[in-house]
Design an enzyme around this catalytic site. Sequence first.
Site, PDB file in Angstrom:
ATOM      1  N   LYS A   3       0.809  -0.982   0.253  1.00 13.89           N
ATOM      2  CA  LYS A   3      -0.298   0.124  -0.022  1.00 13.89           C
ATOM      3  C   LYS A   3       0.586   1.038   0.208  1.00 13.89           C
ATOM      4  CE  LYS A   3      -4.238  -0.200   2.262  1.00 13.89           C
ATOM      5  NZ  LYS A   3      -5.514  -0.532   2.938  1.00 13.89           N
ATOM      6  N   ASP A  22      -9.467   4.393   1.622  1.00 14.97           N
ATOM      7  CA  ASP A  22     -10.659   3.292   3.051  1.00 14.97           C
ATOM      8  C   ASP A  22     -11.079   4.358   4.362  1.00 14.97           C
ATOM      9  OD1 ASP A  22      -8.840   0.775   2.547  1.00 14.97           O
ATOM     10  OD2 ASP A  22      -7.305   1.751   3.041  1.00 14.97           O
TER      11      ASP A  22
END
Length: 275
Positions: A68, A105
Amino acid sequence: MTDTPRACVIGNPISHSLSPKLHGYWLDRYDIKGSYTALQVADQDLEKTLRELPAQGFVGMNVTLPHKMAVLEFADQITDRATLIGAANTLTFKEDGRILADNTDGYGFIANLRQGAPDWDPKAGPAMIFGAGGAARAIIVALADAGVPEIIISNRTRAKAEALRADFGARIRVVDWVQAGTALADANLLVNTTSLGMKGAADFKVSLDALRPETVVTDIVYNPLRTPFLDAAEAVGCTAVDGLGMLLHQGVPGFERWFGQRPEVDEATRRAVLA
Ligand code: ATR
């Protein structure tokens, strides 16, 4: 866009990911000719994978651990929220060859809360977060953006909470892990971002007795769906929102960008992913 757009999730390991089920369900539901697969990618193959996939018809991908942060290095354009969080979970391969990196997210976190606790008002009081890892970072950015007046962080390793305060500033208060209970009564929202309570991890043992019943409580752990943390919150009378919705909602912006359809997150979506 190619005739049969392809997307995937990359990570290492990747077999546990629910994203192929989620996107596969949405592709079926909206009768879209496209595909979504899982790819295990080792660190040393990351750049090569990102360079090769667009030529194979890939229009984008989700990114999970451990890539990520590393994917940002290869992005040509990074959204503000991904820059602030310092990590991306959604890449889009543009037709001009550029890579757009986003982090959904925090969006997924807020959308899940709005669905599960529609009366929650972010501006009405502090949010308290247990944990100070990558997930906490994304949630802090989203909460600050939603107008939460103060964010209280409690983490076993206090230095990590202090580091978040250094990054995100005055709106953050750090409370010692062993004294976490003392700040609970201040919270308008309580979030568990630690791995405590996850299947195979240690139990969540912090007492939630000091919570007010008006506090909305959510866990980002979704395996099991009903965590001991959420059970303890419900025992106090709080609205408890499970973490599966965060995973489902974080997939929405990518799916829409890649396949041209904004997908629903509803009971049918939950059932499909849990099946
Ligand atoms: P993520 O990126 O998903 O947030 P992470 O960076 O590994 O994952 O963070 C996990 C969080 O769970 C951390 O806040 C961690 O606390 P430490 O910073 O002290 O490691 C917390 N955590 C994990 N196991 C824990 C335990 N047994 N007790 C308390 N906190 C725990």
